[in-house]
Write an enzyme that holds these catalytic residues in place. Structure first.
Site, PDB file in Angstrom:
ATOM      1  N   ASP A 205       0.826  -1.201   0.000  1.00 31.21           N
ATOM      2  CA  ASP A 205       0.000   0.000   0.000  1.00 31.21           C
ATOM      3  C   ASP A 205       0.872   1.268   0.000  1.00 31.21           C
ATOM      4  OD1 ASP A 205      -2.825   0.981   0.393  1.00 31.21           O
ATOM      5  OD2 ASP A 205      -1.929   1.883   2.181  1.00 31.21           O
ATOM      6  N   GLU A 269       1.969  -0.200  -4.770  1.00 28.71           N
ATOM      7  CA  GLU A 269       0.973   0.794  -5.178  1.00 28.71           C
ATOM      8  C   GLU A 269       1.671   2.142  -5.240  1.00 28.71           C
ATOM      9  OE1 GLU A 269      -3.194   3.008  -3.948  1.00 28.71           O
ATOM     10  OE2 GLU A 269      -1.741   2.442  -2.429  1.00 28.71           O
TER      11      GLU A 269
HETATM   12  C1  GLC Z   1      -4.264   3.089  -0.640  1.00 23.10           C
HETATM   13  C2  GLC Z   1      -5.480   2.207  -0.632  1.00 23.10           C
HETATM   14  C3  GLC Z   1      -6.662   3.020  -0.200  1.00 23.10           C
HETATM   15  C4  GLC Z   1      -6.402   3.530   1.186  1.00 23.10           C
HETATM   16  C5  GLC Z   1      -5.087   4.284   1.250  1.00 23.10           C
HETATM   17  C6  GLC Z   1      -4.645   4.481   2.663  1.00 23.10           C
HETATM   18  O1  GLC Z   1      -4.347   4.074  -1.595  1.00 23.10           O
HETATM   19  O2  GLC Z   1      -5.641   1.613  -1.888  1.00 23.10           O
HETATM   20  O3  GLC Z   1      -7.845   2.300  -0.260  1.00 23.10           O
HETATM   21  O4  GLC Z   1      -7.448   4.358   1.600  1.00 23.10           O
HETATM   22  O5  GLC Z   1      -4.042   3.595   0.630  1.00 23.10           O
HETATM   23  O6  GLC Z   1      -4.201   3.265   3.203  1.00 23.10           O
END
Ligand code: GLC
Ligand code: MG
Length: 546
Positions: A205, A269
């Site tokens: 994440d 991500e």
């Molecule tokens: C990422 C996740 C999202 C979340 C954020 C904070 O972007 O995909 O859903 O709210 O991180 O953890």
């Protein structure tokens, strides 16, 4: 991932499917999906033909951000089940030849994590430095101008200890301090905990958020910000994200994963422009992660724009860097909502025939669109904090419609978000029986990928992007496959160098034919090098030896 290695790893030829666990299948009637629910639906992945399942966070959580606020990195939230349920799910998945990828949330924990309770208990607590604490600015107020992705200052005042703590997201999600070696070690232990149990990888994440500028200097103000835009866009996140030191952390995670057998995958991500994104592949000496490529999520649905993106992305890849493509996820509008039902079929063909690992978001294989959420049912903290700016993520997190029974077979209780209104017809069971369904198209595309290595691991060359047509060729050994996509609503003609072609798959029966020829059916040949694409039609053609 490093140059010079031509061994194909499972996550390169494979296809990933994202499960949002709250919304996939409920097994205990509480209206919220769970692990036993996922275990009961593994046949869906097999029928579809995907290779790996990525499950959004399942850890104990107060659910301020629906699991992205983790209160224990080595447990399972009771709403989702138990550790034993997870082990059973993993064993069952492995038995079916499916890989399981967990979501790891290293940038922040929940404010209910025992580490944070300790950290905020006093300035001298041994875990004080596990989080990011700063004094107020000289004149009072937050230490700098950083803004939370969910709006408002990224700093929260703690009265008891007289300092601010950093939170890139909600104040219930305090940022962890990855410059602290003990915190790092504790988080690496958490990764080992799951690797030891057999998980096949992690989606990491907000990887690019993990390290902040050591001097906490202000972010540059965005002069183009206007009311109605997300609050976070008031500044450019120059100093609060994407710091050079993050790469050593990613490389250390990679080294940890490489200590295990089975090619465990790490997918980061990262929302950054292509050139910056590429740095997260790491180097031969210090490989890092497979950085999620979100280019198609923000792309205008235009053949030339997409061709430019493909060329730019492929051209920027480091030596040996493997591509990947994504059309949607639990944070962004669904593809069917963005481009409409007809083009969603073309988009599926694009996603599953580009070079690189595709990730399918649950429900997209049914053509699910964004679901309107009545105001009194809104759950997403992002929408609740900044209403009416189009930021709501609930519409893309609605329950998976399984069949025509009550609540589409998702739950025997009250679903936590409403179902898609068309669930009586748009559901997995109905689509499995319908050869023209979105599900049938996905199944056919995935079967074709498996049968033709050119489509999974082959090279890619752009052929044409003229007007509404996007065409490219995939090559592996002697095999050449052409993918021709009509992104518009008018019939289009394209010329192929190949000459004779066999039609492997069409997104819609339409009127695909060779110019001047008669209508063609699947499996028939095109004897001319000019192919006509029906409106909204995508074709996969195999070049035949002359
Ligand atoms: C990422 C996740 C999202 C979340 C954020 C904070 O972007 O995909 O859903 O709210 O991180 O953890
Ligand atoms: Mg449940």
């Amino acid at each position: 991932m490093s140059a010079g290695e031509d061994r194909i790893r499972w996550w390169q030829s494979g296809v990933i499917y994202q499960v949002y666990p709250r919304s996939f299948q409920d097994s205990d009637g509480d209206g919220v999906g769970d692990l036993n629910g996922i275990a009961a639906r593994l046949d869906h992945f097999v029928a579809l033909g995907v290779d790996a399942v990525w499950i959004s966070p399942i850890y104990p959580s107060p659910m301020a951000d629906f699991g992205y606020d983790v209160a224990d990195y080595t447990g399972v939230d009771p709403r989702f089940g138990t550790l034993a349920d997870f082990d059973a799910l993993l064993a069952k998945a492995h038995g079916l030849g499916l890989k399981v990828i967990l979501d790891f949330v290293p940038n922040h924990s929940s404010d209910r994590h025992p580490w944070f309770a300790e950290s905020r208990s006093s300035r001298s607590n041994p875990k004080r430095d596990w989080y990011i604490w700063r004094d107020a600015a000289a004149g009072g107020g937050p230490p700098n101008n950083w803004i939370s992705d969910f709006g408002g200052s990224a700093w929260e005042w703690d009265e008891a200890t007289g300092q601010y703590y950093a939170h890139a997201f909600l104040k219930e999600q305090p940022d962890l301090n990855w410059r602290n070696p003990e915190l790092r070690a504790a988080m690496f232990d958490a990764m080992r905990f799951w690797f030891d149990r057999g998980v096949d990888g992690f989606r990491i994440d907000v990887l690019w958020h993990m390290i902040k500028h050591a001097d906490f200097i202000d972010n540059p103000v965005n002069p183009d910000w206007t009311l109605g835009m997300a609050d976070m866009d008031r500044v450019h996140q120059l100093n609060s994200t994407d710091q050079p030191e993050v790469h050593a952390v990613a490389a250390e995670m990679r080294a940890l994963a490489d200590g295990y057998d089975g090619d465990r995958v790490l997918i980061g991500e990262i929302y950054l422009p292509i050139v910056k994104l590429m740095t997260y592949y790491g180097s031969d000496d210090a490989p890092e992660v497979l950085p999620f490529n979100f280019q198609l999520i923000d792309a205008p649905w235009d053949a030339r724009a997409i061709a430019r993106i493909i060329a730019a992305y492929e051209g920027a890849l480091p030596p040996g860097g493997w591509p990947n493509w994504v059309l949607g996820n639990h944070d962004r509008p669904r593809i069917a909502a963005r481009v409409g039902a007809a083009q969603a079929r073309v988009a599926a063909m694009l996603l599953l025939t580009l070079r690189g690992t595709p990730t399918i978001y649950y429900g997209d294989e049914l053509g699910l669109a964004d679901v309107a959420i009545p105001p009194d049912m809104i759950q997403d903290p992002r929408e609740l904090r900044e209403p009416g700016k189009g930021l709501n993520r609930d519409p893309v997190r609605t329950p998976m419609p399984w069949d025509g029974s009550a609540n589409a077979g998702f739950t025997t209780g009250a679903p936590w978000l409403p179902l898609n209104p068309d669930w009586p017809t748009r559901n997995a069971a109905a689509e499995a029986d319908d050869p023209d369904s979105m599900f049938a198209l996905h199944r056919a595309l995935l079967a074709l990928r498996r049968a033709h290595p050119a489509l999974s691991i082959g090279d890619l060359a752009l052929v044409e992007s003229d007007g509404d047509v996007l065409a490219y060729e995939r090559r592996h050994g002697e095999e050449r496959i052409v993918v021709a996509l009509n992104l518009g609503e008018r019939e289009q003609c394209i010329s192929l160098a190949e000459g004779n072609c066999a039609l492997l798959l069409a997104t819609c029966s339409g009127e695909s034919r060779s110019a001047g020829g008669s209508a063609q059916r699947q499996g028939s040949g095109f004897r001319r090098s000019t192919v006509v694409l029906a409106p909204n039609q995508g074709l996969i053609l195999q070049a035949l030896p002359a």
